[in-house]
Design a protein around this motif. Structure first.
Motif, mmCIF file in Angstrom:
data_model
loop_
_atom_site.group_PDB
_atom_site.id
_atom_site.type_symbol
_atom_site.label_atom_id
_atom_site.label_comp_id
_atom_site.label_asym_id
_atom_site.label_seq_id
_atom_site.Cartn_x
_atom_site.Cartn_y
_atom_site.Cartn_z
ATOM 1 N N SER A 54 39.363 38.031 41.679
ATOM 2 C CA SER A 54 39.269 38.805 42.919
ATOM 3 C C SER A 54 38.515 40.112 42.731
ATOM 4 O O SER A 54 38.495 40.951 43.639
ATOM 5 C CB SER A 54 40.684 39.125 43.429
ATOM 6 N N ASP A 55 37.875 40.259 41.581
ATOM 7 C CA ASP A 55 37.151 41.494 41.294
ATOM 8 C C ASP A 55 36.007 41.674 42.301
ATOM 9 O O ASP A 55 35.321 40.697 42.673
ATOM 10 C CB ASP A 55 36.580 41.437 39.869
ATOM 11 N N PRO A 56 35.763 42.919 42.772
ATOM 12 C CA PRO A 56 34.659 43.168 43.721
ATOM 13 C C PRO A 56 33.281 42.754 43.185
ATOM 14 O O PRO A 56 32.347 42.577 43.978
ATOM 15 C CB PRO A 56 34.736 44.678 43.953
ATOM 16 N N ALA A 57 33.164 42.595 41.881
ATOM 17 C CA ALA A 57 31.864 42.200 41.319
ATOM 18 C C ALA A 57 31.427 40.823 41.790
ATOM 19 O O ALA A 57 30.234 40.481 41.721
ATOM 20 C CB ALA A 57 31.932 42.236 39.791
ATOM 21 N N TRP A 58 32.381 40.018 42.285
ATOM 22 C CA TRP A 58 32.037 38.683 42.788
ATOM 23 C C TRP A 58 31.598 38.713 44.248
ATOM 24 O O TRP A 58 31.298 37.664 44.817
ATOM 25 C CB TRP A 58 33.243 37.746 42.671
ATOM 26 N N ALA A 59 31.530 39.859 44.873
ATOM 27 C CA ALA A 59 31.264 39.932 46.315
ATOM 28 C C ALA A 59 29.939 39.288 46.697
ATOM 29 O O ALA A 59 29.837 38.621 47.745
ATOM 30 C CB ALA A 59 31.304 41.389 46.773
ATOM 31 N N TRP A 60 28.905 39.465 45.900
ATOM 32 C CA TRP A 60 27.591 38.916 46.252
ATOM 33 C C TRP A 60 27.621 37.392 46.311
ATOM 34 O O TRP A 60 26.857 36.774 47.067
ATOM 35 C CB TRP A 60 26.519 39.394 45.278
ATOM 36 N N THR A 64 30.023 35.553 47.522
ATOM 37 C CA THR A 64 30.477 35.176 48.865
ATOM 38 C C THR A 64 29.356 35.301 49.883
ATOM 39 O O THR A 64 29.193 34.444 50.765
ATOM 40 C CB THR A 64 31.661 36.064 49.284
#
Length: 279
Positions: free
Chosen positions: A249-255, A257
């Protein structure tokens, strides 16, 4: 029987007879000026013809050699500048989503460059380049999906291998869908997996691999490193490998999505939609 006497080279009686005949014939008239000029012109023409003939015979071997060299050179030029026959490159994937400008070119030759569009085909040896505001999601036929971040360049070498030149990609290989394993080659090592979700980032002098699900291995030189879900590996030249933890759930995975392919509602089930959201 007496033989006839041998005739001498000098016979006074015979010479006297020839002299009397010349006197009787009289003096021959001298040729005119016009005849003399024609004779001189004919002699000059014959002389020039003889010189030209000798010149042609003397230069004939050199001319033949020059013609042969020119022929070989011409054949070489034609071969060098021949029109390349188009190579049949099978389609292996399609663009599921395109954001901004994504350029596609044939990495095997100096071919033309085209702009990617959604649902367009991707072929073996295609080179993909995303600009600073671009990105894409592609899916191999019966294989994994690959999301391409901005500022990334890669080539699709085959149905089971791609080369990441620069930038970042995210691979989603769902084992429940029978997706084949995909090897990601970089200048610092090759990343392999068996049914997983992972990110590969290549920058000058560093290779960063983060695993969201499953397990991956990094093969480099005589070394093999492994990482499982929630782990990241940072590989750099002449420095120890750094291993760290990273949550799914780390924000680094946002791209990831943002670059996900859109879900097709028509004919879909609720479970399929939930599975798409989860992945």
């Amino acid at each position: 029987m007496r033989a006839d006497p041998v005739t001498n080279a000098f016979d006074p009686d015979r010479d006297n007879q020839i002299a009397r005949l010349l006197k009787l014939a009289g003096r021959r008239p001298a040729p005119g000026v016009e005849r003399m000029e024609r004779a001189r012109d004919a002699a000059r023409a014959e002389s020039r013809h003889a010189l030209k003939t000798r010149g042609r015979r003397r230069w004939l071997p050199f001319v033949a050699v020059a013609a042969m060299v020119a022929g070989v050179g011409g054949a070489a030029w034609v071969w060098k500048n021949r029109t390349a026959m188009p190579v049949q490159r099978p389609e292996i994937a399609t663009f599921q989503k395109v954001i901004g400008i994504v350029q596609v070119s044939d990495a095997s030759v100096n071919g033309s460059v085209r702009t990617a569009t959604t649902n367009a085909s991707v072929r073996i040896a295609d080179r993909l380049e995303t600009e600073s505001n671009g990105g894409a999601a592609i899916r191999y036929f019966d294989g994994p999906s690959v999301r391409v971040s901005a500022g990334t360049a890669l080539t699709l070498d085959s149905t089971s291998r791609l080369t990441l030149i620069r930038g970042t990609i995210y691979v989603d290989s769902d084992p429940q869908q029978g997706s084949d394993s995909l090897a990601v080659a970089t200048e610092l090592g090759t990343v392999r997996h068996v049914g997983t979700q992972f990110e590969v980032r290549i920058q000058p002098g560093s290779l960063d691999v983060r695993v969201r699900e499953g397990e991956v291995s990094i093969e480099r030189r005589n070394e093999r490193l492994t990482a499982t879900a929630g782990e990241g590996l940072l590989v750099r030249e002449n420095r120890p490998v750094e291993r760290r933890r990273i949550a799914s759930s780390d924000p680094a995975w946002a791209w990831v999505t943002t670059m996900a392919a859109p879900f097709t509602l028509e004919g879909a089930t609720v479970s399929a939609f939930l599975e798409w959201v989860t992945r």
